[in-house]
Scaffold this active site. Structure first.
Site, PDB file in Angstrom:
ATOM      1  NE  ARG A   4      -3.077  45.453  45.390  1.00 30.65           N
ATOM      2  CZ  ARG A   4      -2.657  46.490  46.104  1.00 30.65           C
ATOM      3  NH1 ARG A   4      -3.079  47.711  45.807  1.00 30.65           N
ATOM      4  NH2 ARG A   4      -1.811  46.337  47.102  1.00 30.65           N
TER       5      ARG A   4
ATOM      6  CG  HIS B 291      -7.683  38.389  48.881  1.00 32.24           C
ATOM      7  ND1 HIS B 291      -6.773  38.429  47.838  1.00 32.24           N
ATOM      8  CD2 HIS B 291      -8.266  39.611  48.914  1.00 32.24           C
ATOM      9  CE1 HIS B 291      -6.820  39.623  47.261  1.00 32.24           C
ATOM     10  NE2 HIS B 291      -7.728  40.352  47.895  1.00 32.24           N
TER      11      HIS B 291
ATOM     12  CE1 TYR C  93     -29.652  42.740  56.964  1.00 37.20           C
ATOM     13  CE2 TYR C  93     -28.248  44.320  55.825  1.00 37.20           C
ATOM     14  CZ  TYR C  93     -28.998  43.969  56.934  1.00 37.20           C
ATOM     15  OH  TYR C  93     -29.120  44.816  57.997  1.00 37.20           O
TER      16      TYR C  93
END
Length: 842
Positions: A33, A79, A123
């Protein structure tokens, strides 16, 4: 029933369970990570976003796709974490103020340098930047290992082929468990030049690499203030870099001054910085500012600080640097995963690991291409056989009942493999034309040439390294740009040494403690036979006691009668002419009243651990005590000096010599006796120890006059008495005994010779500088002194005036120069000695 349930419960110590679970969690955070891989410079989430985008086909030359579509792809396949983590990663990779070389091309609102949030993923749209293709190129050529994804349904790359050194270009930041990383971004052109220099010379040092990679290059520009942090980071992997905004002063039409900031430090939130600055102005903690405006627009960043009429712009700007984020620091901590383990890396380590990775990729790519080329060559060989036997092949195919029989017939009749036979059966009729046949022949020749080239690459490491360089230079040409961050050296970068040339100086210290340094070039050799010249103007009763040569950057260790040691850089000694008196040494070091300098050791370095741990200081007192201590104990300079040796009552420190641990020691007393023993007879002691007996003196009035450390076999001992007599004898004439004895006769002391005053180790290459109490100095060549027996009284060295006596004798190295004219014969002799007492260099 209840019993059965209880039997399946296993009691576990909660402490052990917590420890095991936390270690597993820690390792997961560290490996999967928070830390980047040293090879491609990416954390798993970055790697998955880029790979997912490539699999989705959103290349730089294709149309944009909705961010939500990309996030869903990455989330569902590779993921399995929150969608925010994936989207935030992708957004940051598209922000030009976050990454020096952005990897994602975003369309829509992707946030701002003021800390505004990006628009929701439904968007915005995105695709890969062209530079990202360089990270993913050749991924389908078996260049990297693939591993199963979280549900074993797909494969994902464990690392990207990465033609670019992303770790250096974009840096990285992450907090793991028990460790963190914070790596700075750099300029592509500089990094490529540095890597090429490393490939050309694998032994290159970090400081040599820094000539190519000068400093971090932040996406927001600004200025790096001070270079010491950068140097530390490159050499050790840790350092603190001070960043400053770029500011200029402008005058408005009304005549008011204003400070205009056009670039701010990396990772500083512009809006938050302006807000905090305004708060400081309102609280009257920042004076001289009447208004702050943010005039940034699509053309660039511009923050204006309007100044009051009486304000001085320089002072205001320095206060802004001091109190606001116009100056901020970047703590470099280069931690990355090397073969799955976290390591702190310096600049060379990062380059080395990247080059190793690229080399591995090129080997695997070449092997893959060779396999493919050989497969193609094999098929083309089959097609050529078919074309050479066209009529029989067509006849065989026409007479065959089905494709299987045709395939077997081809294989048996023409000795073809199954792959070749299938290729012939799949061949279209148009390939039978003359032109198509030529194409097959030409392709076969090309494939054979390719195979030869690929085999050459696999056999030749230099060729592979050249390919790495060529690919990097191509990338540099495509994507390289100018530096954005300037470097300004701060005062702390410049040590005094940097301003002062490292020159040879003659240092003299008089009996009454006056010290000066004179450039060696001021001294000239005089004709022999002169009576000498006055070297230093001093009081009648004063005379020069120490005279030697050192470099301006050297340290002097100054030992006093009372057993203290002081440190002084040669450049800190006031410069004066040959005839200048010098400055009292008390003005330079905090020497006690009544104390005086006894020995000065010229030390090359106090930082070199190998040097300070393998050299020793041998000390000798007036009453015959000696002590040996490692130079390391005296390697930490203190302003007020420290105790070098504990001196017993009625005694004082006489002499200190630098030794290498394997010297012979000779002590001589006024009574004309000397003792010779090996240095190993004296064990090393602590800094404050008093020492051990070196020689047993003949009487209460007797005292030691000097100590020499013998490192050369061909050296001789020179002894001088106070009435001007002296001689030299071979060291071998002094038999080796144990320390502490009475010694043997070194000169026949009579009323005519006077007591012994000096003992020196000399060779024919030395000259002597004899200093009388009246201040007269004369130089003579040692080679003109006959080697005599140990117990003789010697010959007259110097004619002394009535009541005059020899005060000290210094040994100096002869210089090969032309014989000067008669006008110069009265000048003092030039010399180029090593430090007066460095026997291990003689």
């Amino acid at each position: 029933m209840a019993e059965g349930i209880n039997e399946s419960i296993i009691p576990i110590n909660i402490e052990d369970e917590m420890r095991g679970a936390y270690i597993d969690y820690s390792m997961s955070v560290i490996i999967s990570r928070a830390l980047p891989d040293v090879r491609d410079g990416l954390k798993p989430v970055h790697r998955r976003v880029l790979f997912g985008m490539q699999e989705l086909g959103v290349h730089y030359n294709k149309s944009y796709k909705k961010s939500a579509r990309i996030v869903g792809e990455v989330l569902g396949k590779y993921h399995p974490h929150g969608d925010t983590s994936v989207y935030d990663t992708m957004v940051r990779m598209a922000q030009e103020w976050s990454l020096r070389y952005p990897l994602v091309d975003g369309q829509g609102n992707f946030g701002s340098i003021d800390g505004d949030s990006p628009a929701a993923m439904r968007y915005t749209e995105a695709r890969l930047k062209r530079i990202s293709e360089e990270l993913l190129n050749d991924i389908n050529k078996e260049t990297v290992d693939f591993e199963p994804n979280f549900d074993d349904s797909l494969k994902e790359p464990s690392v990207l082929p990465a033609k670019l050194p992303t770790l250096l270009l974009n840096g990285a930041a992450g907090i793991a468990v028990g460790m963190a990383t914070n790596m700075a971004p750099h300029n592509l052109r500089e990094v490529v030049d540095g890597i090429c220099a490393y490939i050309d010379n694998k032994e290159i040092t970090v400081s040599e690499l820094m000539q190519f990679i000068t400093a971090p290059d932040f996406p927001t520009g600004g200025t790096i203030y001070g270079y010491s942090g950068v140097k530390n980071a490159y050499e050790t992997g840790k350092g603190r870099v001070i960043m400053r905004a770029k500011a200029t002063t402008e005058t408005t039409k009304t005549g008011r001054e204003q400070i205009v900031v056009t670039e701010i430090p990396y990772q500083v939130n512009k809006a938050s910085m302006i807000e905090k600055t305004a708060q400081l102005v309102n609280e009257k903690r920042l004076e001289g500012i009447s208004d702050i405006r943010d005039e940034s627009d699509r053309n660039g960043l511009r923050i204006v600080y309007e100044l009051k009429r009486d304000a001085i712009s320089n002072i205001v700007l320095n206060n802004l640097y001091k109190h606001t984020q116009l100056q901020s620091s970047f703590g470099i901590n280069n931690v990355a995963l090397v073969k799955g383990r976290p390591q702190i890396l310096n600049l060379k380590d990062m380059i080395q690991h990247f080059v190793d990775h690229r080399h591995d990729v090129i080997v695997r790519r070449t092997e893959f291409e060779l396999r493919e080329a050989m497969k193609r060559a094999h098929i083309l060989e089959g097609l050529l056989i078919a074309l050479d036997n066209l009529d029989e092949v067509i006849k065989l195919i026409r007479e065959s009942r089905d494709p299987e029989i045709a395939r077997e017939g081809l294989m048996s009749n023409f000795n073809l493999s199954e792959i070749q036979a299938r290729a012939i059966l799949d061949m279209r009729l148009q390939r039978l034309t003359g032109l198509e046949r030529d194409k097959i022949v030409n392709e076969y020749e090309e494939v054979k040439a390719t195979i030869k080239e690929l085999e050459f690459i696999l056999a030749n490491e230099d060729k592979r390294m050249q390919i790495i360089k060529d690919e990097l230079l191509e990338v540099k040409e495509k994507y390289g740009d100018e530096r954005r961050t300037d470097i300004v050296h701060s005062a702390e970068d410049f040590k005094m040494e940097d301003m002062i040339p490292n020159e040879e100086m003659v240092i003299t210290i008089s009996h009454e403690g006056y010290i000066k340094r004179t450039p060696l070039t001021d001294y000239r050799t005089q004709g022999r036979g002169g009576v000498g010249s006055r070297g230093a103007t001093s009081k009648t009763e004063d005379f020069t006691e120490h005279l030697f040569v050192g470099w301006t950057h050297n340290y002097l260790l100054i030992f006093t009668e009372f057993g203290k040691v002081f440190w002084l850089k040669v450049y800190e000694i006031p410069e004066g002419s040959k005839t200048a008196k010098g400055r009292p040494i008390q003005n330079l070091i905090n020497i006690e009243q009544g104390d005086s300098v006894r020995s000065v050791i010229n030390v090359e370095s106090l930082e070199d651990e190998d040097y300070i741990n393998n050299n020793y200081l041998m000390m000798c007192t007036l009453k015959g005590t000696i002590k040996k201590t490692s130079l390391e104990a005296y390697s930490r300079p203190r302003q007020n000096g420290i105790n070098a040796i504990t001196i017993n009552e009625g005694d004082h420190l006489l002499n200190v010599e630098l030794t290498n641990g394997d010297n012979h020691i000779i002590l001589a007393a006024q009574s004309g006796r000397a003792i010779h023993f090996h240095e190993t007879d004296v064990r090393p002691m602590g800094r404050t120890a008093a020492g051990v007996r070196g020689i047993t003196l003949a009487s209460e009035e007797d005292s030691v006059v000097g100590m020499v450390c013998v490192a050369k076999e061909d050296a001789q001992l020179l002894v001088v008495s106070e009435k001007g007599y002296g001689k030299r004898s071979d060291v071998s004439e002094y038999r080796i005994t144990k320390r502490g004895g009475k010694g043997v006769k070194t000169i026949n002391v009579t009323e005519k010779t006077g007591k012994l005053v000096a003992i020196k180790l000399v060779t024919d290459a030395d000259d002597l500088m004899i200093i009388n109490k009246s201040g007269i100095t004369i130089r003579m060549e040692v080679e003109n002194l006959r080697v005599m027996g140990r117990a003789t009284q010697g010959v007259r060295l110097i004619k002394l005036g009535e009541g005059d006596e020899i005060s000290s004798v210094e040994k100096i190295e002869k210089m090969e120069e032309e014989v000067p004219t008669s006008e110069e014969s009265g000048e003092e002799a030039s010399h180029n000695p090593e430090a007066e007492e460095k026997p291990n260099e003689e």
